[in-house]
Design a protein around this motif. Sequence first.
Motif, PDB file in Angstrom:
ATOM      1  N   ASP A  27      34.420  51.355  45.048  1.00 17.63           N
ATOM      2  CA  ASP A  27      34.780  50.486  46.314  1.00 17.63           C
ATOM      3  C   ASP A  27      34.913  48.865  45.170  1.00 17.63           C
ATOM      4  O   ASP A  27      35.511  48.178  46.138  1.00 17.63           O
ATOM      5  CB  ASP A  27      34.038  50.596  47.507  1.00 17.63           C
ATOM      6  N   LYS A  28      33.763  48.558  44.982  1.00 18.58           N
ATOM      7  CA  LYS A  28      33.533  47.309  44.450  1.00 18.58           C
ATOM      8  C   LYS A  28      33.653  47.584  43.299  1.00 18.58           C
ATOM      9  O   LYS A  28      32.561  47.916  42.066  1.00 18.58           O
ATOM     10  CB  LYS A  28      32.302  46.458  45.198  1.00 18.58           C
ATOM     11  N   VAL A  29      33.414  46.531  42.343  1.00 15.14           N
ATOM     12  CA  VAL A  29      33.484  46.182  40.679  1.00 15.14           C
ATOM     13  C   VAL A  29      32.915  44.757  40.892  1.00 15.14           C
ATOM     14  O   VAL A  29      32.929  43.720  40.982  1.00 15.14           O
ATOM     15  CB  VAL A  29      34.314  46.845  40.251  1.00 15.14           C
ATOM     16  N   TYR A  30      32.054  44.876  39.993  1.00 13.23           N
ATOM     17  CA  TYR A  30      31.351  43.774  39.429  1.00 13.23           C
ATOM     18  C   TYR A  30      31.616  42.923  38.450  1.00 13.23           C
ATOM     19  O   TYR A  30      31.302  44.328  36.806  1.00 13.23           O
ATOM     20  CB  TYR A  30      29.545  43.719  40.087  1.00 13.23           C
ATOM     21  N   GLY A  31      30.808  41.955  37.995  1.00 12.61           N
ATOM     22  CA  GLY A  31      30.965  41.477  36.580  1.00 12.61           C
ATOM     23  C   GLY A  31      30.425  40.474  35.989  1.00 12.61           C
ATOM     24  O   GLY A  31      29.974  40.158  37.245  1.00 12.61           O
ATOM     25  N   VAL A  32      29.432  41.265  35.036  1.00 12.54           N
ATOM     26  CA  VAL A  32      28.648  39.647  34.829  1.00 12.54           C
ATOM     27  C   VAL A  32      28.535  39.316  33.821  1.00 12.54           C
ATOM     28  O   VAL A  32      29.197  40.093  32.508  1.00 12.54           O
ATOM     29  CB  VAL A  32      26.808  41.112  34.480  1.00 12.54           C
ATOM     30  N   THR A  33      28.442  37.785  34.073  1.00 15.31           N
ATOM     31  CA  THR A  33      28.536  36.686  32.768  1.00 15.31           C
ATOM     32  C   THR A  33      27.438  36.756  32.471  1.00 15.31           C
ATOM     33  O   THR A  33      26.824  35.622  33.717  1.00 15.31           O
ATOM     34  CB  THR A  33      29.624  35.503  33.159  1.00 15.31           C
TER      35      THR A  33
END
Length: 62
Positions: A27-33
């Motif tokens: 449903d949601k995708v998160y990216g970590v930088t």
Amino acid sequence: MVRRLADVTSTQFITTTFHPELVKVADKVYGVTQKNEVSRVNVVTMDEALDFIVHDQSHKGK
């Protein structure tokens, strides 16, 4: 299986993955930088996540 369990039990699942099969049903995708030793979490589009996975896979073994 994760999607079915989430729908049947009204449960959320949080996973870390480089598997496109899981990204495609999320449903949601998160990216970590990370910059200057500070991590940031942002919502990313499915296309951005899939592009990252393809790019990451092309660098394995190099």
